[in-house]
Design a protein around this motif. Structure first.
Motif, PDB file in Angstrom:
ATOM      1  N   CYS A 202      35.684  71.969  62.798  1.00  0.00           N
ATOM      2  CA  CYS A 202      34.283  71.673  62.495  1.00  0.00           C
ATOM      3  C   CYS A 202      34.093  71.377  61.005  1.00  0.00           C
ATOM      4  O   CYS A 202      33.273  70.520  60.625  1.00  0.00           O
ATOM      5  CB  CYS A 202      33.390  72.836  62.916  1.00  0.00           C
ATOM      6  N   ALA A 203      34.840  72.074  60.154  1.00  0.00           N
ATOM      7  CA  ALA A 203      34.760  71.801  58.719  1.00  0.00           C
ATOM      8  C   ALA A 203      35.226  70.385  58.417  1.00  0.00           C
ATOM      9  O   ALA A 203      34.630  69.676  57.587  1.00  0.00           O
ATOM     10  CB  ALA A 203      35.583  72.818  57.938  1.00  0.00           C
ATOM     11  N   VAL A 204      36.299  69.924  59.073  1.00  0.00           N
ATOM     12  CA  VAL A 204      36.792  68.557  58.879  1.00  0.00           C
ATOM     13  C   VAL A 204      35.750  67.544  59.338  1.00  0.00           C
ATOM     14  O   VAL A 204      35.485  66.537  58.665  1.00  0.00           O
ATOM     15  CB  VAL A 204      38.123  68.362  59.634  1.00  0.00           C
ATOM     16  N   MET A 205      35.125  67.798  60.511  1.00  0.00           N
ATOM     17  CA  MET A 205      34.088  66.876  60.988  1.00  0.00           C
ATOM     18  C   MET A 205      32.907  66.830  60.043  1.00  0.00           C
ATOM     19  O   MET A 205      32.267  65.784  59.878  1.00  0.00           O
ATOM     20  CB  MET A 205      33.651  67.284  62.402  1.00  0.00           C
ATOM     21  N   ARG A 206      32.578  67.970  59.424  1.00  0.00           N
ATOM     22  CA  ARG A 206      31.497  67.969  58.441  1.00  0.00           C
ATOM     23  C   ARG A 206      31.866  67.079  57.251  1.00  0.00           C
ATOM     24  O   ARG A 206      31.002  66.395  56.693  1.00  0.00           O
ATOM     25  CB  ARG A 206      31.230  69.397  57.953  1.00  0.00           C
TER      26      ARG A 206
END
Length: 828
Positions: free
Chosen positions: A285-289
Motif C-alpha cells: 500500500c505504501a508503494v501504491m501511495r
C-alpha cells in the motif's frame, strides 16, 4: 478499479493470503443456509398447502363432541362438513398387540388435500376419493409391520373384528409432533359405537372439517368465535397446524443457535485473518501511495476486492449449505410426514447477510487502516503500523452480531439471553485461558530445550494463545455436550428407574370392570392399585377466573390451563410423593373441600397454600382449598396425579380408573390376553414408548450435532488463523534461534509442546464447561444429579491436544524451513 480488484483477489487466493478469511466466510454461510434451506422448505409446505394440510378451509377442534346447534348453523350457511375423531387404543392381529393412534373419519373425508393408499407395504400410494368403508380399516406401514398384517387380514379393535382394506400412505391432516410416536389406524366413524372404544374417561379429540364459499366460511367463523367455550378452538389457513409450527420453531431455533455459534467463531477468524492481511500489505500500500493512489482509492480498491470475495464465499457457502441441508432432511424428514417443496431464495439472503456482517463488522476495521499508511514507509519500514488492535474498532460488528443473534432466536427475550450467554461464556473462557497461560509459564523450569522453549513461546504470545484456547474450547464443549454428556444424561436417567418399576399403564378402565379386572390381575400374580380418575377443568384460582390469556408469556401454563385435569382421591399419601408444604389429609378431612397439588403445577400456574380452586366437573362446580404441595417422583413410573382430594369430595362424579404394574418379560402374552377379555382397555408399553422416544431424540440430536460440525470446523479455522497470524513474528524468532545454533529437532519439539499444551488446556476448559452446563440441564430438565466423571477431563484434554497438534502443525511446519539468513537480512 473493479477489474484490478478481481485480479488481486485471484492472486491473493492463489498465494494463500485470503484463504483463511474465505474459509471462515464459507463455513459461516454454509451453516446458516443449511438450516435456512431446511426451515424454508417446511415454511413453504405449511404456507403453500395450508388448506390441504388441514383437510378443509376451516377446522373446528374440541375435546367434547360439537353441539348440534353448531353443525346445523354450518349446514344452514351452505358449508360442507366432514367429521374425524382421534384417540389412542390397542389393536390386535396375528397374535400381536400394538398401541395405535386411531382416527375415525366420515364418508365425506377429506374435504381438501390428498388421501392415498396402497395394497402392499412398500408400494407407492394411489390417490383415493374417501377413506375406509364401514367394517374395514386402513393401517399405515408402521402399524402393518408391527402387527404383521396385510390387506385381507382381520384386526381386533375394541369389541369389533374389522378387515384390513389397504395400507395408508398419506393423509392430509395428520397431526404432527416431534414425539407423536404411535402409528396410525384409519377407520369409519360409523364403527365407533359398536367397537365400544369411546367411553367415559376416553381422551378423544373431535374435529369438524368445513369447506365452502370464502364469504360463507368467514361469516361462520365470525359467528362461532363469539360462542367458543373452553376446550374449543378454530384453525384456518392463517394458523394452520400450530403443533407443527410450534415444534419446528423450537427445533429450528436450536439449530439456528448452533449455526450462530459457528458465525461467532467465524467472526473471530475473519478479524484475525483480516488483521494479518493488513500487516502483510502495508508495504504494498505504501508503494501504491508513492505511485499516486489516494487514501480513498485504496479504500475503494480493497472494498471492491472484499466484495468479490464475499460474492464468491456466498455462492460457494450457499451451494454447500444446500447440499448439506439434505442431511437435516435425512434425520428430521421422516418425522414430518409431509412433502416438502424446494426452498426459495430467502436462505441466500440470510447467508449474504451473515457474510456482510462478518466482512463489514470484522474485516473492514483493520483494512481501513491500510489507507493511513505513510508513503515514507517505502524508505523507513518502521513507520506504520497503524493503530493497535482495539475493541472499539469492532463495536459496529459486535452490535450487528448481537442483532443477528436476536433475529435468529425469534424473540427479544431469548435473543437477549443468547447474547448474554455467549458473552458470559466467552468471558469466563477467556479469563480461565489467561490464568492457565500464566500458570503454565511458571512450569518452564525442568525439562528439555523443547519443553522450555515451547512454554516460553506460549507465555510470550499470551493474548494470541488465550484466543486459540478459547476458540478450541468452545467447539470442543459443544461436541462434548452433544456426545459424552448426552450419553451420561440418558444413562443416569435410565439408572434412576428401578428395575421392577411399572412398565405398563392401563387406562379407560370402567367402574363395572373393577372386580373382574382386579381378579384377573391377581390370578397373574400382578399387584396393581386401581386408582379413580375424574376429568375436570380448572376455572378459578383464589377467586380469579383463569384462562390461557392469564399467562401471556408462559406457553406451558397456557397448555395446562386449557387442558382437562385428571383428579383423584385417596386417604393416604401416594408412594413416591413427598410433602414440601402444608399437611396431608387427616381422618376427619373426608368429605372436606381440600386438595393436594403437585409442586411444579403450583409454581407454573401460581397456586399457593390456602388458595381456593374451582373445577368444573361434569358440568358442576367443585371448590377445594389447597392444603398441601407435593413433590412427585416421576421416575417411579407409578400413576401420579397433579391434584388429589380426600375421599367424599368428588366421589359422586363420573370416573374411570387407571393403573400401572410391572410385567416381566416371561409374561408378555398377558397384555394381549387382557385386551381380549377387556377390549376397551388401552395398555401403554412404557418401555416401548421410551425406546421410540429415545430414537426420536437421537434423530433430533443427530441433526443438531451435524450443524455443530460446522462449529468445530470454525473453531479449527480460528485456531489455524490465530497461529498463522503470528507467522511472521514466529518465523523471525525461529530464524534467530537457528542462527544461534538451535537444531530443527529442538524447534520441532518446542512447537509441538506449545500446540499440545494449548490443545490440552482448551480440552480441560471445555470439559469443565460441558460438565457445568450438563449439571444445569440434568437438574432443570431431568431433575437428576449428574455424577462428575474425572475421566472426561483426561479424554477431553487428550483430544484437544491431538486436534491442536494436527491443525496447528499444518500452519507451523513451514516455519522450520525458514533459513537462518532471514534474521540477518531482516536486521540489516
Amino acid at each position: 478499479m473493479i477489474g484490478l480488484a478481481r485480479r488481486m483477489l485471484g492472486r491473493e487466493l492463489r498465494s494463500g493470503e485470503l484463504r483463511l478469511l474465505f474459509a471462515a466466510l464459507v463455513v459461516a454461510v454454509a451453516a446458516v443456509t443449511a438450516v435456512g434451506f431446511f426451515a424454508d422448505r417446511v415454511r413453504l409446505a405449511l404456507d403453500g398447502e395450508a388448506q390441504q394440510l388441514m383437510g378443509g378451509d376451516l377446522v373446528l377442534i374440541a375435546d367434547q363432541p360439537w353441539p348440534s346447534v353448531v353443525i346445523d348453523e354450518a349446514r344452514r350457511r351452505g358449508l360442507v362438513l366432514a367429521e374425524t375423531l382421534t384417540f389412542p387404543s390397542m389393536v390386535l392381529a396375528n397374535g400381536q398387540a400394538q398401541l395405535a393412534d386411531i382416527k375415525a373419519v366420515s364418508s365425506s373425508y377429506p374435504l381438501r388435500g390428498r388421501l392415498s393408499a396402497a395394497q402392499q407395504i412398500g408400494e407407492p400410494g394411489q390417490p383415493v376419493g374417501q377413506g375406509p368403508q364401514p367394517g374395514s380399516v386402513w393401517l399405515d406401514e408402521r402399524l402393518a409391520t408391527a402387527l404383521q398384517a396385510a390387506p385381507g387380514d382381520q384386526v381386533t379393535l375394541g369389541q369389533r373384528q374389522l378387515q384390513v382394506a389397504a395400507i395408508l400412505t398419506q393423509e392430509p391432516d395428520r397431526s404432527f409432533n416431534l414425539f407423536a410416536l404411535a402409528p396410525r389406524l384409519l377407520m369409519h366413524v360409523d364403527d365407533i359405537a359398536s367397537s365400544g372404544l369411546v367411553q367415559f374417561g376416553s381422551r378423544v379429540t373431535y374435529r369438524r372439517l368445513l369447506t365452502g364459499e370464502p364469504k360463507a366460511v368467514a361469516g361462520f367463523r365470525k359467528w362461532l368465535e363469539a360462542r367458543l367455550s373452553r376446550g374449543q378452538r378454530l384453525e384456518d389457513a392463517q394458523n394452520a397446524r400450530p403443533e407443527i409450527r410450534s415444534a419446528l420453531d423450537r427445533a429450528q431455533r436450536f439449530l439456528g443457535l448452533a449455526s450462530l455459534l459457528t458465525v461467532v467463531l467465524s467472526a473471530v477468524s475473519v478479524a484475525l485473518a483480516a488483521r494479518r492481511y493488513m500487516q502483510r500489505h502495508l508495504d504494498a500500500c505504501a508503494v501504491m501511495r508513492c505511485f499516486g493512489i489516494t487514501q480513498f482509492g485504496l479504500i475503494r480498491l480493497h472494498a471492491a476486492l472484499f466484495i468479490w470475495l464475499a460474492l464468491l464465499a456466498i455462492g460457494l457457502g450457499a451451494a454447500l449449505g444446500f447440499a448439506t441441508h439434505f442431511v437435516l432432511l435425512r434425520w428430521l424428514g421422516s418425522l414430518l410426514a409431509i412433502d416438502l417443496p424446494l426452498p426459495g431464495w430467502l436462505p441466500l439472503g440470510q447467508g449474504a447477510a451473515v457474510a456482510a456482517v462478518l466482512l463489514f463488522g470484522f474485516a473492514f476495521p483493520p483494512l481501513l487502516q491500510l489507507s493511513k499508511v505513510p508513503t515514507l514507509r517505502v524508505l523507513r519500514r518502521e513507520l506504520g503500523p497503524p493503530t493497535p488492535f482495539l475493541l472499539g474498532g469492532y463495536a459496529l460488528g459486535l452490535l450487528l452480531l448481537a442483532g443477528l443473534m436476536v433475529l435468529v432466536a425469534g424473540d427479544r427475550r431469548l435473543g437477549g439471553l443468547a447474547v448474554l450467554g455467549f458473552a458470559g461464556a466467552l468471558l469466563v473462557f477467556w479469563s480461565l485461558a489467561r490464568l492457565a497461560v500464566g500458570a503454565i509459564a511458571g512450569l518452564r523450569s525442568g525439562g528439555g530445550f523443547g519443553w522450555r522453549q515451547g512454554l516460553a513461546s506460549l507465555a510470550r504470545h499470551r493474548s494470541a494463545s488465550a484466543l486459540q484456547i478459547v476458540a478450541l474450547a468452545v467447539g470442543l464443549m459443544a461436541m462434548l455436550l452433544l456426545t459424552v454428556i448426552r450419553g451420561q444424561l440418558l444413562e443416569t436417567w435410565q439408572k434412576a428407574v428401578p428395575t421392577d418399576a411399572p412398565n405398563r399403564f392401563v387406562i379407560n378402565i370402567q367402574p363395572d370392570q373393577l372386580p373382574s379386572l382386579g381378579e384377573r390381575l391377581a390370578q397373574a400374580g400382578i399387584k396393581a392399585e386401581l386408582s379413580p380418575m375424574v376429568r375436570a377443568r380448572l376455572i378459578e384460582i383464589g377467586g380469579r377466573p383463569v384462562s390461557a390469556a392469564s399467562y401471556p408469556d408462559d406457553e406451558r401454563a397456557q397448555r395446562l390451563i386449557e387442558r382437562e385435569f385428571n383428579l383423584s382421591w385417596r386417604s393416604d399419601p401416594p408412594p413416591g410423593n413427598r410433602l414440601v408444604a402444608g399437611r396431608w389429609f387427616g381422618p376427619n378431612d373426608a368429605g372436606q373441600g381440600l386438595a393436594s397439588v403437585e409442586e411444579g403445577l403450583a409454581q407454573t400456574l401460581g397456586i399457593g397454600l390456602g388458595n381456593e380452586l374451582v373445577f368444573m366437573v361434569a358440568g358442576q362446580e367443585e371448590r377445594v382449598v389447597v392444603s398441601s404441595l407435593r413433590k412427585l417422583d416421576w421416575d417411579s413410573m407409578r400413576v401420579n396425579f397433579f391434584v388429589l382430594t380426600p375421599p367424599g369430595v368428588i366421589d359422586d362424579a363420573p370416573a374411570s380408573y387407571i393403573t400401572s404394574f410391572h410385567l416381566p418379560e416371561a409374561q408378555q402374552a398377558f397384555g394381549r390376553q387382557l385386551i381380549m377379555q377387556f377390549p376397551n382397555l388401552t395398555i401403554i408399553d412404557v418401555g416401548a414408548v421410551l425406546r421410540q422416544f429415545q430414537g426420536v431424540v437421537g434423530q433430533v440430536a443427530g441433526a443438531v450435532q451435524f450443524i455443530f460440525l460446522f462449529t468445530l470446523a470454525a473453531g479449527a479455522i480460528v485456531l489455524y488463523s490465530a497461529l498463522v497470524s503470528a507467522f511472521d513474528e514466529r518465523r523471525y524468532e525461529l530464524a534467530i534461534m537457528r542462527a544461534l545454533g538451535a537444531h530443527r529437532r529442538q524447534l520441532r519439539q518446542a512447537m509441538l509442546t506449545e500446540l499440545a499444551v494449548t490443545g490440552a488446556t482448551a480440552g480441560l476448559i471445555a470439559a469443565m464447561g460441558a460438565s457445568a452446563l450438563g449439571q444445569v440441564i440434568a437438574r432443570r430438565v431431568f431433575e437428576l444429579s449428574l455424577p462428575f466423571d474425572p475421566l472426561l477431563l483426561l479424554y477431553s484434554a487428550a483430544g484437544g491436544a491431538v486436534l491442536s497438534v494436527a491443525v496447528g502443525w499444518l500452519a507451523m511446519r513451514r516455519l522450520l524451513q525458514t533459513p537462518p539468513l532471514l534474521a540477518l537480512r531482516a536486521g540489516a
